[in-house]
Scaffold this motif. Structure first.
Motif, PDB file in Angstrom:
ATOM      1  N   LEU A  35       0.819  -1.206   0.000  1.00 50.88           N
ATOM      2  CA  LEU A  35       0.000   0.000   0.000  1.00 50.88           C
ATOM      3  C   LEU A  35       0.859   1.264   0.000  1.00 50.88           C
ATOM      4  O   LEU A  35       1.872   1.340   0.703  1.00 50.88           O
ATOM      5  CB  LEU A  35      -0.921   0.026   1.216  1.00 50.88           C
ATOM      6  N   ILE A  36       0.433   2.248  -0.778  1.00 47.43           N
ATOM      7  CA  ILE A  36       1.034   3.578  -0.755  1.00 47.43           C
ATOM      8  C   ILE A  36      -0.092   4.603  -0.785  1.00 47.43           C
ATOM      9  O   ILE A  36      -1.187   4.322  -1.279  1.00 47.43           O
ATOM     10  CB  ILE A  36       1.994   3.817  -1.944  1.00 47.43           C
ATOM     11  N   VAL A  37       0.175   5.772  -0.248  1.00 45.19           N
ATOM     12  CA  VAL A  37      -0.817   6.844  -0.263  1.00 45.19           C
ATOM     13  C   VAL A  37      -0.213   8.054  -0.954  1.00 45.19           C
ATOM     14  O   VAL A  37       0.976   8.347  -0.794  1.00 45.19           O
ATOM     15  CB  VAL A  37      -1.282   7.194   1.168  1.00 45.19           C
ATOM     16  N   SER A  38      -1.017   8.738  -1.747  1.00 40.86           N
ATOM     17  CA  SER A  38      -0.546   9.903  -2.479  1.00 40.86           C
ATOM     18  C   SER A  38      -1.506  11.068  -2.298  1.00 40.86           C
ATOM     19  O   SER A  38      -2.705  10.875  -2.067  1.00 40.86           O
ATOM     20  CB  SER A  38      -0.407   9.587  -3.974  1.00 40.86           C
ATOM     21  N   SER A  39      -0.965  12.268  -2.377  1.00 45.66           N
ATOM     22  CA  SER A  39      -1.797  13.460  -2.492  1.00 45.66           C
ATOM     23  C   SER A  39      -1.459  14.091  -3.836  1.00 45.66           C
ATOM     24  O   SER A  39      -0.297  14.161  -4.228  1.00 45.66           O
ATOM     25  CB  SER A  39      -1.534  14.440  -1.346  1.00 45.66           C
ATOM     26  N   SER A  40      -2.471  14.511  -4.525  1.00 45.48           N
ATOM     27  CA  SER A  40      -2.258  15.057  -5.864  1.00 45.48           C
ATOM     28  C   SER A  40      -3.212  16.197  -6.123  1.00 45.48           C
ATOM     29  O   SER A  40      -4.282  16.296  -5.500  1.00 45.48           O
ATOM     30  CB  SER A  40      -2.453  13.962  -6.922  1.00 45.48           C
ATOM     31  N   ARG A  41      -2.841  17.040  -7.047  1.00 41.38           N
ATOM     32  CA  ARG A  41      -3.688  18.176  -7.390  1.00 41.38           C
ATOM     33  C   ARG A  41      -4.538  17.838  -8.596  1.00 41.38           C
ATOM     34  O   ARG A  41      -4.031  17.428  -9.638  1.00 41.38           O
ATOM     35  CB  ARG A  41      -2.846  19.408  -7.680  1.00 41.38           C
ATOM     36  N   VAL A  42      -5.839  18.023  -8.439  1.00 43.61           N
ATOM     37  CA  VAL A  42      -6.771  17.835  -9.548  1.00 43.61           C
ATOM     38  C   VAL A  42      -6.873  19.177 -10.264  1.00 43.61           C
ATOM     39  O   VAL A  42      -7.519  20.111  -9.781  1.00 43.61           O
ATOM     40  CB  VAL A  42      -8.157  17.378  -9.041  1.00 43.61           C
ATOM     41  N   GLN A  43      -6.185  19.291 -11.406  1.00 43.01           N
ATOM     42  CA  GLN A  43      -5.985  20.582 -12.057  1.00 43.01           C
ATOM     43  C   GLN A  43      -7.280  21.322 -12.364  1.00 43.01           C
ATOM     44  O   GLN A  43      -7.435  22.501 -12.082  1.00 43.01           O
ATOM     45  CB  GLN A  43      -5.180  20.378 -13.349  1.00 43.01           C
TER      46      GLN A  43
END
Length: 251
Positions: A35-43
Motif C-alpha cells: 500500500l502507498i498513499v498519495s496526495s495530488s492536485r486535480v488541475q
C-alpha cells in the motif's frame, strides 16, 4: 507517474504506474508493503485528492529484466506503464496538502493529511470522509510529525512555533513558542526517548528540546549551515546520529 525502485547491487526502476493527476506527496504504508498513499492536485477542480493505492504482489523483476542505472533513460522507455489499483479515495481538500502521516500505532490503520489550515484524519477501513478535523490556527505549516511515543499527539511547525494537537479532544494542547529566531522549518522526535525532539530553522540553528522543560533548549548548535537549515531527522535506530540539510547544498 509513480516509479517503483528496487535496491539490489544498484538502484533500479522496476515498474512505472500511471497516475491521473500531478503527485505532490507520496508515503509508503508502515504495516503493508503493497500500500502507498498519495496526495495530488486535480488541475481542473483546483482541489487536492488523497488516494490509497495497492501495488501488485510482486514488482521485483527477474535478473534478465534488471537494467543498469547508467541506461536508465533508455530502459525507462522500454518499461510498460501500468495502471495501479485504487483501493480508497478520500474526500478532496481545497487546501494544499503539506504532508501525509501514518499513525505510529499500526493497529489503528489511521492516516493524517496535514494542510496549512487543517489536519484531516482518515481510517483505512472506514468511510471515505474524514472522521476528525482539527483546525491548526495558522496560515502556513512547514512540517509535521506524529509523536511516536504518544499516538494521540500530532504536531506541526508553524512560523516560529511548534504546535501540539491532542486527537482525543481535537484541539491544540501545547505550544513551544519562538523555538527559532525566524521560521522553524522542520523538527523530529527522538525515536528512543520520550519528550525529546530536535528542530531546525531559517536562523541556521539546530536545537534540542525537552517537552517537560519550557523556555530554553537543552542544547543549541548555531550556524550549522551557511544558509537556512531546511530539514533535520534522527536516525531511526541510533538516536545519537542525526542528519540535517541546508540551503547551502550541504548535508
Amino acid at each position: 507517474r509513480l516509479h517503483c525502485v528496487s535496491e539490489t547491487d544498484e538502484v533500479v526502476c522496476t515498474a512505472i504506474y500511471e497516475h491521473d493527476n500531478e503527485v505532490w506527496s507520496l508515503k509508503s504504508c508502515p504495516y503493508s508493503e503493497s500500500l502507498i498513499v498519495s496526495s495530488s492536485r486535480v488541475q481542473r477542480e483546483k482541489l487536492h485528492s488523497i488516494d490509497v493505492w495497492e501495488l501488485p504482489e510482486s514488482v521485483v523483476p527477474t535478473e534478465e529484466e534488471l537494467f543498469e542505472v547508467d541506461n536508465y533513460c533508455n530502459a525507462e522507455q522500454k518499461i510498460e506503464r501500468q495502471k495501479i489499483c485504487l483501493k480508497t479515495s478520500f474526500e478532496r481538500s481545497k487546501g494544499k496538502i503539506i504532508d501525509l502521516l501514518w499513525n505510529p500505532n499500526l493497529e489503528t490503520k489511521e492516516l493524517a493529511a496535514v494542510s496549512n489550515a487543517q489536519i484531516h484524519f482518515f481510517e483505512l477501513d472506514g468511510s471515505s470522509s474524514s472522521k476528525t478535523i482539527i483546525e491548526t490556527g495558522t496560515k502556513f505549516v512547514n512540517s509535521s510529525a506524529w509523536d511516536p511515543h504518544n499516538k494521540s499527539s500530532i504536531c506541526v511547525a508553524a512560523d516560529r512555533d511548534i504546535k501540539f494537537f491532542d486527537m482525543r479532544i481535537g484541539k491544540e494542547n501545547l505550544t513551544l513558542r519562538n523555538v527559532h529566531k525566524f521560521a522553524c522549518r522542520d523538527f523530529d522526535f527522538n525515536p528512543k526517548i520520550q519528550n525529546l525532539l530536535v528542530s531546525c530553522g531559517e536562523d541556521r540553528s539546530i536545537k534540542f528540546w525537552d517537552l517537560r522543560k519550557f523556555g530554553k533548549p537543552l542544547k543549541s548548535v548555531g550556524s550549522s549551515h551557511k544558509m537556512s537549515t531546511s530539514a533535520i531527522k534522527y536516525n531511526p535506530f541510533h538516536d545519537q546520529l542525526l542528519a540535517s540539510v541546508g540551503g547551502d547544498n550541504s548535508v
